[in-house]
Motif scaffolding. Structure first.
Motif, PDB file in Angstrom:
ATOM      1  N   CYS A 268       0.874  -1.180   0.000  1.00 13.34           N
ATOM      2  CA  CYS A 268       0.000   0.000   0.000  1.00 13.34           C
ATOM      3  C   CYS A 268       0.901   1.217   0.000  1.00 13.34           C
ATOM      4  CB  CYS A 268      -0.888  -0.016   1.241  1.00 13.34           C
ATOM      5  SG  CYS A 268      -1.921   1.455   1.346  1.00 13.34           S
ATOM      6  N   CYS A 272      -0.474   5.640   5.900  1.00  9.65           N
ATOM      7  CA  CYS A 272      -1.138   6.009   7.151  1.00  9.65           C
ATOM      8  C   CYS A 272      -0.177   5.653   8.287  1.00  9.65           C
ATOM      9  CB  CYS A 272      -2.443   5.241   7.323  1.00  9.65           C
ATOM     10  SG  CYS A 272      -3.581   5.499   5.963  1.00  9.65           S
ATOM     11  N   CYS A 275      -0.334   2.420  10.573  1.00  4.01           N
ATOM     12  CA  CYS A 275      -0.575   1.150   9.895  1.00  4.01           C
ATOM     13  C   CYS A 275       0.709   0.361   9.655  1.00  4.01           C
ATOM     14  CB  CYS A 275      -1.263   1.431   8.559  1.00  4.01           C
ATOM     15  SG  CYS A 275      -1.561  -0.060   7.604  1.00  4.01           S
TER      16      CYS A 275
END
Ligand code: SF4
Length: 612
Positions: A268, A272, A275
């Motif tokens: 990803c 964030c 995360c």
């Protein structure tokens, strides 16, 4: 099934199909003296384990090797465990019914810290000594992998070796080395020494930890120069050509997700800051539309499922999501095959596409704004705006949806009471959007559910230095929300703060935590993730009896100089980058999505596969 007692007790337990095997597509091989036997242990109940994509991949992959037989074992539910103990039935592999102690390898996937006591229970039920130091030549090698293995230290006394990173290639390598060594002068020690040289393998017995007086780590070193100082995670460079099974074992009973799953990409790029998955699965690697179409076609044919789920960390970020979904819809709409897209981000929420998909099967909508205020969403680099949520829900309500679930976290860095109350305000704003639609155009009965979980700082995130909120503080914030959300259209759910506290202790734990796990297991802890079995007092007694302070692990702020138990693992993302992100977080400064340009995390210096 070899033990006749098993058949008898199955009549006395809940859901006996959990324990019989023989499902469609399960693989039962002939076992002879040359067969290498591997059992994949999933430390939770069958229905949870059967929904785990990684286990399906590895089970099928290992079974492609001719002389290797891979079986499955799940944690028996409490009633079955009691019967097994009563009749002295050891835990067995579902395919052969043979006790786990007869296998060459017993593997565990580490998906969640609160399943660790189930690992101990499964080993005990198999008559396999709990600590590697107590196992001998005839015992299986206990191996573990999965996301929680990125901090392997809490299980360092228990597991013989860890696989760090993606297992597809490295699992075959360790089996090859085993086969080769079994022909010659094999000893456990010699094998472990040999595989300790393989990239991505960590063998705890060859590493030593020393502590400072204040309990922090002083040094962490291999015991000799023949072992690597750092262990670099393994990745599959070309996901498109990587192995993917053409069939899954189809359970007889309902599992958590009864559907075919195709992984469309790994990694990803959003960044964030809370995360861990966003760091450890970097860099991003995609499968092509063609490959995904082929995989889903064969999977649906071979399993009979009527739903396919496109799995990834952030499905709407797939570079050709629209092309993929329209190909799938063309192929599946008339066959009434449903498509599910879990993990959609709010700022890229393709409502028209969802509407199209849901013509086959309609479900509620789930969004994860994570924080109640824009300031806090910027702190965590969530990158989404309130307007994204409001627009998405408005569009959804206009198109006939009326059930919305919103996920938040409490206890995020820099959080104030105002941010916490922002959760209520946001949920109320969503409600108002529904009632802003003229009465005659509204469809259904509105239900907004706001759920909060307690933030757990994880290794390899910019928040690995951050003190978790205390249980009291979590409870105060939760109560504040509970008291203020008073609307029949808005529900509020919260997560158990004590469970999150223990999760934080284990997530950033060191070797000493391994002894706490063994103590908690002795006191009867298991299925800790299941609220009806979680026993906080037993955990606290375990810490106390060993003189270990859990707050040291969960609630203490670390400084940048501190050596962490997981620092010897190289995920590709540098500590300097995480520090920079932590500092930017304090100022609520955003870092852009790295698909829009490199943000310098370091992963492209270590790995060549993937794109940044
Ligand atoms: S979008 Fe954010 S939370 Fe989701 S996987 Fe990516 S980094 Fe993690």
């Amino acid at each position: 099934m070899k033990n006749e007692n098993i058949e008898r007790i199955l009549l006395e337990v809940e859901k006996p199909s959990r324990y019989v095997g023989g499902e469609i597509n399960s693989i039962k091989k002939d076992i002879n003296e040359n067969t290498i036997r591997f059992v994949m242990g999933f430390p939770d109940v069958y229905e949870v384990g059967m929904s785990h994509l990684g286990s399906h991949i590895l089970y099928n992959l290992i079974n492609t090797v001719e002389d290797v037989a891979c079986e499955r074992a799940y944690a028996p539910w409490i009633d079955m465990e009691a019967k097994m103990r009563e009749h002295s039935i050891p835990l067995y592999g579902l395919e052969s019914g043979d006790p786990l102690s007869k296998f060459d390898f017993v593997g565990f996937t580490l998906q969640y810290e609160m399943s660790y006591t189930n690992i101990l229970n499964m080993l005990e039920l198999s008559n396999i000594p709990l600590r590697w130091s107590e196992r001998g030549e005839g015992d299986p090698l206990v191996v573990a992998g999965g996301p929680c293995a990125y901090n392997p230290e809490p299980l360092a006394n228990i597991v013989d070796f860890f696989v760090i990173g993606e297992g597809e290639e490295v699992n075959l390598e360790i089996l090859d080395i085993y086969r080769e060594m079994k022909k010659g002068e094999y000893t456990r020690e010699a094998y472990l020494k040999r595989i300790a040289q393989v990239e991505g393998i960590y063998v705890p017995k060859f590493y030593e930890a020393e502590y400072n007086e204040d309990g922090t780590l002083k040094s962490f070193e291999p015991i000799s120069e023949e072992f690597p100082k750092t262990v670099t995670k393994r990745i599959v460079e070309d996901l498109d050509s990587a192995y993917f099974p053409d069939r899954f074992v189809v359970p007889y009973i309902e599992s958590v997700h009864d559907r075919a799953m195709v992984e469309i990409f790994r990694g990803c790029t959003r960044g964030c800051r809370f995360c861990q998955a966003g760091t450890i699965y970097r860099p991003i690697r995609e499968r092509s539309v063609e490959t995904i179409m082929n995989h889903s076609r064969t999977l649906l044919q071979n399993t009979g499922y009527d739903e396919v789920s496109l799995a990834s960390l952030s499905t709407s970020d797939y570079s050709d999501i629209e092309g993929l979904v329209s190909r799938m819809m063309d192929e599946y709409k008339d066959k009434k095959i449903a498509l599910s897209l879990p993990s959609l981000r709010l700022d890229k929420f393709p409502i028209e596409m969802i509407e199209e998909i849901q013509k086959v099967r309609k479900t509620g909508l789930t969004f994860a704004p994570e924080a109640g205020s824009q300031r806090l969403r910027d702190v965590i680099n969530k990158g989404i705006q309130e307007s994204d949520l409001i627009e998405s829900t408005r569009n959804a309500f206009r198109r006939g949806w009326s059930t919305v679930k919103l996920y938040f976290m409490i206890g995020l860095p820099t959080e104030t009471d105002e941010d916490v109350m922002g959760i209520k305000e946001l949920a109320y704003k969503v409600k108002d959007e529904f009632f802003a639609i003229p009465r005659e155009e509204r469809k259904g009965n509105l239900k907004v559910t706001a759920s909060t979980s307690c933030f757990v700082p994880k290794p390899f995130t910019p928040y690995q230095w951050f003190p978790q909120d205390t249980v009291e503080e979590f409870d105060r914030k939760t109560l504040m929300l509970r008291k203020s959300i008073r609307d029949s259209k808005v529900n509020y759910n919260s997560h158990d703060s004590k469970l999150s506290f223990l999760e934080a202790v284990i997530a950033r734990g060191d070797r000493k935590i391994g002894e706490v796990l063994i103590e908690a297991h002795k006191r009867g802890c298991r299925f800790d993730g299941w609220s009806e079995h979680f026993n906080y007092e037993k955990w606290m007694e375990s810490f106390e009896s060993l003189g270990i302070d859990p707050h040291f692990y969960a609630n203490r702020e670390r400084d940048y100089e501190e050596l962490f138990p997981w620092d010897f693992i190289n995920t590709g993302v540098t500590k300097e980058y995480l520090i920079k992100e932590n500092e930017k977080s304090k100022m609520a400064e955003l870092t852009k999505d790295c698909r829009l340009g490199c943000t310098g995390c370091g992963v492209n210096n270590t790995f060549t596969g993937g794109v940044c």
